[in-house]
Design a protein around this motif. Structure first.
Motif, PDB file in Angstrom:
ATOM      1  N   UNK A   1       2.018 -22.620 -34.344  1.00  0.00           N
ATOM      2  CA  UNK A   1       1.398 -23.041 -35.593  1.00  0.00           C
ATOM      3  C   UNK A   1      -0.050 -23.450 -35.309  1.00  0.00           C
ATOM      4  N   UNK A   2      -0.970 -22.938 -36.111  1.00  0.00           N
ATOM      5  CA  UNK A   2      -2.374 -23.317 -35.991  1.00  0.00           C
ATOM      6  C   UNK A   2      -2.540 -24.720 -36.560  1.00  0.00           C
ATOM      7  N   UNK A   3      -3.073 -25.634 -35.729  1.00  0.00           N
ATOM      8  CA  UNK A   3      -3.273 -27.020 -36.165  1.00  0.00           C
ATOM      9  C   UNK A   3      -4.746 -27.411 -36.184  1.00  0.00           C
ATOM     10  N   UNK A   4      -5.615 -26.514 -35.714  1.00  0.00           N
ATOM     11  CA  UNK A   4      -7.050 -26.792 -35.718  1.00  0.00           C
ATOM     12  C   UNK A   4      -7.811 -25.632 -35.113  1.00  0.00           C
ATOM     13  N   UNK A   5      -9.134 -25.758 -35.084  1.00  0.00           N
ATOM     14  CA  UNK A   5      -9.982 -24.739 -34.471  1.00  0.00           C
ATOM     15  C   UNK A   5     -11.072 -25.423 -33.659  1.00  0.00           C
ATOM     16  N   UNK A   6     -11.346 -24.863 -32.491  1.00  0.00           N
ATOM     17  CA  UNK A   6     -12.460 -25.332 -31.676  1.00  0.00           C
ATOM     18  C   UNK A   6     -13.701 -24.621 -32.218  1.00  0.00           C
TER      19      UNK A   6
ATOM     20  N   UNK B   1      -5.916 -24.610 -21.019  1.00  0.00           N
ATOM     21  CA  UNK B   1      -7.326 -24.665 -20.621  1.00  0.00           C
ATOM     22  C   UNK B   1      -8.199 -23.927 -21.624  1.00  0.00           C
ATOM     23  N   UNK B   2      -9.322 -24.509 -21.923  1.00  0.00           N
ATOM     24  CA  UNK B   2     -10.281 -23.890 -22.831  1.00  0.00           C
ATOM     25  C   UNK B   2     -10.846 -22.613 -22.228  1.00  0.00           C
ATOM     26  N   UNK B   3     -11.000 -22.565 -20.901  1.00  0.00           N
ATOM     27  CA  UNK B   3     -11.537 -21.363 -20.257  1.00  0.00           C
ATOM     28  C   UNK B   3     -10.636 -20.153 -20.481  1.00  0.00           C
ATOM     29  N   UNK B   4      -9.327 -20.314 -20.311  1.00  0.00           N
ATOM     30  CA  UNK B   4      -8.408 -19.196 -20.533  1.00  0.00           C
ATOM     31  C   UNK B   4      -8.451 -18.750 -21.990  1.00  0.00           C
ATOM     32  N   UNK B   5      -8.520 -19.690 -22.918  1.00  0.00           N
ATOM     33  CA  UNK B   5      -8.614 -19.337 -24.338  1.00  0.00           C
ATOM     34  C   UNK B   5      -9.939 -18.649 -24.640  1.00  0.00           C
ATOM     35  N   UNK B   6     -10.993 -19.039 -23.944  1.00  0.00           N
ATOM     36  CA  UNK B   6     -12.294 -18.399 -24.128  1.00  0.00           C
ATOM     37  C   UNK B   6     -12.209 -16.933 -23.739  1.00  0.00           C
TER      38      UNK B   6
ATOM     39  N   UNK C   1      -4.306 -24.076 -26.563  1.00  0.00           N
ATOM     40  CA  UNK C   1      -5.325 -23.232 -27.178  1.00  0.00           C
ATOM     41  C   UNK C   1      -4.847 -21.785 -27.253  1.00  0.00           C
ATOM     42  N   UNK C   2      -5.361 -21.064 -28.248  1.00  0.00           N
ATOM     43  CA  UNK C   2      -5.099 -19.627 -28.376  1.00  0.00           C
ATOM     44  C   UNK C   2      -6.410 -18.958 -28.766  1.00  0.00           C
ATOM     45  N   UNK C   3      -6.889 -18.039 -27.909  1.00  0.00           N
ATOM     46  CA  UNK C   3      -8.126 -17.311 -28.185  1.00  0.00           C
ATOM     47  C   UNK C   3      -7.825 -15.951 -28.796  1.00  0.00           C
ATOM     48  N   UNK C   4      -8.574 -15.576 -29.834  1.00  0.00           N
ATOM     49  CA  UNK C   4      -8.335 -14.338 -30.566  1.00  0.00           C
ATOM     50  C   UNK C   4      -9.561 -13.990 -31.405  1.00  0.00           C
ATOM     51  N   UNK C   5      -9.516 -12.884 -32.098  1.00  0.00           N
ATOM     52  CA  UNK C   5     -10.531 -12.573 -33.102  1.00  0.00           C
ATOM     53  C   UNK C   5      -9.956 -12.662 -34.509  1.00  0.00           C
ATOM     54  N   UNK C   6      -8.690 -13.027 -34.610  1.00  0.00           N
ATOM     55  CA  UNK C   6      -8.054 -13.164 -35.921  1.00  0.00           C
ATOM     56  C   UNK C   6      -8.641 -14.358 -36.669  1.00  0.00           C
ATOM     57  N   UNK C   7      -8.810 -14.197 -37.961  1.00  0.00           N
ATOM     58  CA  UNK C   7      -9.313 -15.259 -38.832  1.00  0.00           C
ATOM     59  C   UNK C   7      -8.101 -15.969 -39.427  1.00  0.00           C
ATOM     60  N   UNK C   8      -7.793 -17.150 -38.901  1.00  0.00           N
ATOM     61  CA  UNK C   8      -6.591 -17.874 -39.290  1.00  0.00           C
ATOM     62  C   UNK C   8      -6.945 -19.205 -39.939  1.00  0.00           C
ATOM     63  N   UNK C   9      -5.980 -19.781 -40.628  1.00  0.00           N
ATOM     64  CA  UNK C   9      -6.161 -21.069 -41.288  1.00  0.00           C
ATOM     65  C   UNK C   9      -5.149 -22.069 -40.725  1.00  0.00           C
ATOM     66  N   UNK C  10      -5.441 -23.336 -40.930  1.00  0.00           N
ATOM     67  CA  UNK C  10      -4.523 -24.398 -40.524  1.00  0.00           C
ATOM     68  C   UNK C  10      -3.162 -24.130 -41.184  1.00  0.00           C
TER      69      UNK C  10
ATOM     70  N   UNK D   1     -12.517 -16.466 -31.724  1.00  0.00           N
ATOM     71  CA  UNK D   1     -12.175 -17.788 -32.233  1.00  0.00           C
ATOM     72  C   UNK D   1     -11.152 -18.421 -31.300  1.00  0.00           C
ATOM     73  N   UNK D   2     -11.207 -19.734 -31.212  1.00  0.00           N
ATOM     74  CA  UNK D   2     -10.247 -20.471 -30.402  1.00  0.00           C
ATOM     75  C   UNK D   2      -9.563 -21.489 -31.303  1.00  0.00           C
TER      76      UNK D   2
END
Length: 133
Positions: free
Chosen positions: A97-102, A43-48, A8-17, A61-62
């Protein structure tokens, strides 16, 4: 059968697959200098935390990401601060590489967020850089 870990990668950037999260962009933390590394977690918590504490406009966004090169333990959260790597946090000098979004995740309470922001401000005032590169 062995399964690859979910990252997971947490950010405020608006990214696409398919987008790449690359080193060299301005860091979300510290002095906001160009980052030598990009960061991810199992872990989802760290990405949060990453999504909630990132600077910038927009909502946190995660993203689900896959490394394009080797990863290593994130020294900002391992060894010195937490023996081993309990947060399963990593970094890489190679893009992800972004492969999806939570799309649905629970953030921390406003009180807990304020505690963390106050802690980070205390560290900043003491001259402790949030990102060690």
């Amino acid at each position: 059968m062995t399964h690859a870990p979910t990252y997971y990668h947490g950010t405020k950037a608006d990214l696409a697959i398919g987008d790449l999260i690359e080193p060299g962009r301005v860091s979300n933390y510290g002095k906001r200098t160009p980052a030598k590394f990009v960061y991810l977690s199992e872990t989802l918590d760290a990405a949060t935390w990453g999504a909630e504490l990132a600077v910038g406009e927009g909502r946190g966004r995660i993203y689900l990401v896959e490394p394009t090169g080797p990863i290593e333990d994130d020294p900002n959260l391992t060894d010195k601060k937490f023996p081993g790597n309990p947060t399963k946090s990593y970094r890489s000098a190679h893009p992800f590489r972004v492969v999806g979004e939570v799309l649905q995740w629970d953030g921390h309470s406003p009180e807990r967020l304020q505690e963390m922001r106050a802690h980070l401000e205390t560290l900043r005032l003491a001259g402790v850089e949030a990102i060690e590169e």
